[in-house]
Motif scaffolding. Structure first.
Motif, PDB file in Angstrom:
ATOM      1  N   GLY A   1       0.834  -1.200   0.000  1.00 35.02           N
ATOM      2  CA  GLY A   1       0.000   0.000   0.000  1.00 35.02           C
ATOM      3  C   GLY A   1       0.868   1.248   0.000  1.00 35.02           C
ATOM      4  N   CYS A   2       0.266   2.378   0.361  1.00 34.62           N
ATOM      5  CA  CYS A   2       1.006   3.651   0.416  1.00 34.62           C
ATOM      6  C   CYS A   2       1.791   3.704   1.722  1.00 34.62           C
ATOM      7  CB  CYS A   2       0.053   4.839   0.318  1.00 34.62           C
ATOM      8  SG  CYS A   2      -0.623   5.051  -1.313  1.00 34.62           S
ATOM      9  N   ASP A   3       3.038   3.332   1.628  1.00 35.91           N
ATOM     10  CA  ASP A   3       3.900   3.239   2.792  1.00 35.91           C
ATOM     11  C   ASP A   3       5.258   3.819   2.410  1.00 35.91           C
ATOM     12  OD1 ASP A   3       4.671   2.562   5.337  1.00 35.91           O
ATOM     13  OD2 ASP A   3       4.796   0.411   4.975  1.00 35.91           O
ATOM     14  N   ASN A   4       6.184   3.857   3.354  1.00 38.35           N
ATOM     15  CA  ASN A   4       7.511   4.360   3.033  1.00 38.35           C
ATOM     16  C   ASN A   4       8.232   3.453   2.036  1.00 38.35           C
ATOM     17  OD1 ASN A   4       7.838   2.273   4.805  1.00 38.35           O
ATOM     18  ND2 ASN A   4       9.342   3.314   6.085  1.00 38.35           N
ATOM     19  N   HIS A   5       7.847   2.180   1.949  1.00 35.68           N
ATOM     20  CA  HIS A   5       8.442   1.272   0.966  1.00 35.68           C
ATOM     21  C   HIS A   5       8.114   1.713  -0.455  1.00 35.68           C
ATOM     22  CE1 HIS A   5       9.744  -1.556   3.992  1.00 35.68           C
ATOM     23  NE2 HIS A   5       8.520  -1.524   4.533  1.00 35.68           N
ATOM     24  N   LEU A   6       6.927   2.259  -0.654  1.00 31.41           N
ATOM     25  CA  LEU A   6       6.538   2.750  -1.982  1.00 31.41           C
ATOM     26  C   LEU A   6       7.406   3.933  -2.391  1.00 31.41           C
ATOM     27  CD1 LEU A   6       4.586   2.568  -4.376  1.00 31.41           C
ATOM     28  CD2 LEU A   6       3.086   4.141  -3.152  1.00 31.41           C
ATOM     29  N   ILE A   7       7.661   4.842  -1.474  1.00 29.82           N
ATOM     30  CA  ILE A   7       8.495   6.010  -1.784  1.00 29.82           C
ATOM     31  C   ILE A   7       9.922   5.580  -2.106  1.00 29.82           C
ATOM     32  CG2 ILE A   7       9.444   8.145  -0.823  1.00 29.82           C
ATOM     33  CD1 ILE A   7       6.825   8.318   0.833  1.00 29.82           C
ATOM     34  N   ILE A   8      10.450   4.636  -1.334  1.00 28.23           N
ATOM     35  CA  ILE A   8      11.805   4.135  -1.599  1.00 28.23           C
ATOM     36  C   ILE A   8      11.864   3.480  -2.968  1.00 28.23           C
ATOM     37  CG2 ILE A   8      13.536   2.449  -0.869  1.00 28.23           C
ATOM     38  CD1 ILE A   8      12.583   2.986   2.018  1.00 28.23           C
ATOM     39  N   CYS A   9      10.851   2.705  -3.304  1.00 29.85           N
ATOM     40  CA  CYS A   9      10.832   2.028  -4.601  1.00 29.85           C
ATOM     41  C   CYS A   9      10.733   3.029  -5.750  1.00 29.85           C
ATOM     42  CB  CYS A   9       9.687   1.027  -4.640  1.00 29.85           C
ATOM     43  SG  CYS A   9       9.720   0.003  -6.125  1.00 29.85           S
ATOM     44  N   ILE A  10       9.937   4.065  -5.590  1.00 27.19           N
ATOM     45  CA  ILE A  10       9.828   5.095  -6.632  1.00 27.19           C
ATOM     46  C   ILE A  10      11.173   5.774  -6.837  1.00 27.19           C
ATOM     47  CG2 ILE A  10       8.812   7.329  -7.186  1.00 27.19           C
ATOM     48  CD1 ILE A  10       6.215   6.305  -5.867  1.00 27.19           C
ATOM     49  N   LEU A  11      11.855   6.116  -5.751  1.00 28.77           N
ATOM     50  CA  LEU A  11      13.160   6.767  -5.874  1.00 28.77           C
ATOM     51  C   LEU A  11      14.192   5.844  -6.522  1.00 28.77           C
ATOM     52  CD1 LEU A  11      13.389   8.648  -2.468  1.00 28.77           C
ATOM     53  CD2 LEU A  11      13.019   9.619  -4.739  1.00 28.77           C
ATOM     54  N   LEU A  12      14.198   4.574  -6.134  1.00 30.21           N
ATOM     55  CA  LEU A  12      15.138   3.640  -6.751  1.00 30.21           C
ATOM     56  C   LEU A  12      14.836   3.415  -8.226  1.00 30.21           C
ATOM     57  CD1 LEU A  12      15.556   0.963  -3.945  1.00 30.21           C
ATOM     58  CD2 LEU A  12      17.294   2.529  -4.804  1.00 30.21           C
ATOM     59  N   THR A  13      13.555   3.430  -8.578  1.00 31.02           N
ATOM     60  CA  THR A  13      13.191   3.254  -9.985  1.00 31.02           C
ATOM     61  C   THR A  13      13.596   4.466 -10.811  1.00 31.02           C
ATOM     62  OG1 THR A  13      11.336   1.857  -9.313  1.00 31.02           O
ATOM     63  CG2 THR A  13      11.289   2.714 -11.549  1.00 31.02           C
ATOM     64  N   ILE A  14      13.482   5.651 -10.234  1.00 28.94           N
ATOM     65  CA  ILE A  14      13.916   6.858 -10.942  1.00 28.94           C
ATOM     66  C   ILE A  14      15.431   6.869 -11.117  1.00 28.94           C
ATOM     67  CG2 ILE A  14      14.119   9.375 -10.723  1.00 28.94           C
ATOM     68  CD1 ILE A  14      11.311   9.342  -9.463  1.00 28.94           C
ATOM     69  N   LEU A  15      16.150   6.468 -10.061  1.00 30.15           N
ATOM     70  CA  LEU A  15      17.613   6.468 -10.137  1.00 30.15           C
ATOM     71  C   LEU A  15      18.155   5.373 -11.051  1.00 30.15           C
ATOM     72  CD1 LEU A  15      18.446   7.187  -6.403  1.00 30.15           C
ATOM     73  CD2 LEU A  15      18.637   8.747  -8.337  1.00 30.15           C
ATOM     74  N   GLY A  16      17.458   4.273 -11.114  1.00 32.70           N
ATOM     75  CA  GLY A  16      17.886   3.174 -11.973  1.00 32.70           C
ATOM     76  C   GLY A  16      16.802   2.123 -11.974  1.00 32.70           C
ATOM     77  N   TYR A  17      16.480   1.612 -13.124  1.00 31.42           N
ATOM     78  CA  TYR A  17      15.357   0.678 -13.240  1.00 31.42           C
ATOM     79  C   TYR A  17      15.646  -0.644 -12.527  1.00 31.42           C
ATOM     80  CZ  TYR A  17      11.555  -1.843 -15.521  1.00 31.42           C
ATOM     81  OH  TYR A  17      10.440  -2.582 -15.765  1.00 31.42           O
ATOM     82  N   ILE A  18      16.863  -1.144 -12.652  1.00 35.08           N
ATOM     83  CA  ILE A  18      17.226  -2.434 -12.056  1.00 35.08           C
ATOM     84  C   ILE A  18      17.170  -2.395 -10.523  1.00 35.08           C
ATOM     85  CG2 ILE A  18      19.035  -4.198 -11.895  1.00 35.08           C
ATOM     86  CD1 ILE A  18      17.640  -4.064 -14.617  1.00 35.08           C
ATOM     87  N   PRO A  19      17.697  -1.362  -9.846  1.00 31.50           N
ATOM     88  CA  PRO A  19      17.545  -1.333  -8.382  1.00 31.50           C
ATOM     89  C   PRO A  19      16.085  -1.291  -7.934  1.00 31.50           C
ATOM     90  CG  PRO A  19      19.233   0.198  -9.043  1.00 31.50           C
ATOM     91  CD  PRO A  19      18.582  -0.289 -10.301  1.00 31.50           C
ATOM     92  N   GLY A  20      15.232  -0.644  -8.693  1.00 29.87           N
ATOM     93  CA  GLY A  20      13.800  -0.628  -8.373  1.00 29.87           C
ATOM     94  C   GLY A  20      13.188  -2.009  -8.469  1.00 29.87           C
ATOM     95  N   ILE A  21      13.581  -2.773  -9.477  1.00 29.92           N
ATOM     96  CA  ILE A  21      13.076  -4.140  -9.638  1.00 29.92           C
ATOM     97  C   ILE A  21      13.567  -5.030  -8.494  1.00 29.92           C
ATOM     98  CG2 ILE A  21      13.217  -6.220 -11.062  1.00 29.92           C
ATOM     99  CD1 ILE A  21      13.293  -4.432 -13.506  1.00 29.92           C
TER     100      ILE A  21
END
Length: 57
Positions: A27-47
């Motif tokens: 859901g909307c948690d701090n994990h979502l924000i971390i994942c969005i930032l990692l996906t913006i910085l690099g697609y593979i770290p987000g995955i």
């Protein structure tokens, strides 16, 4: 925690768009924000982070 049938669509979403997979799991948690930032910085770290959240929570 074992892999269930409900985790398979989440993993597919995590591969295509990692924040969606995390949103479906936590859901909307701090994990979502971390994942969005990692996906913006690099697609593979987000995955990697999204798969980690889905498989271990």
């Amino acid at each position: 925690m074992p892999l269930t049938c409900a985790d398979i669509p989440k993993l597919l979403c995590a591969i295509l768009l990692p924040p969606i997979g995390v949103f479906l799991e936590k859901g909307c948690d701090n994990h979502l924000i971390i994942c969005i930032l990692l996906t913006i910085l690099g697609y593979i770290p987000g995955i990697i982070y999204a798969c980690y959240i889905i498989l271990f929570y």
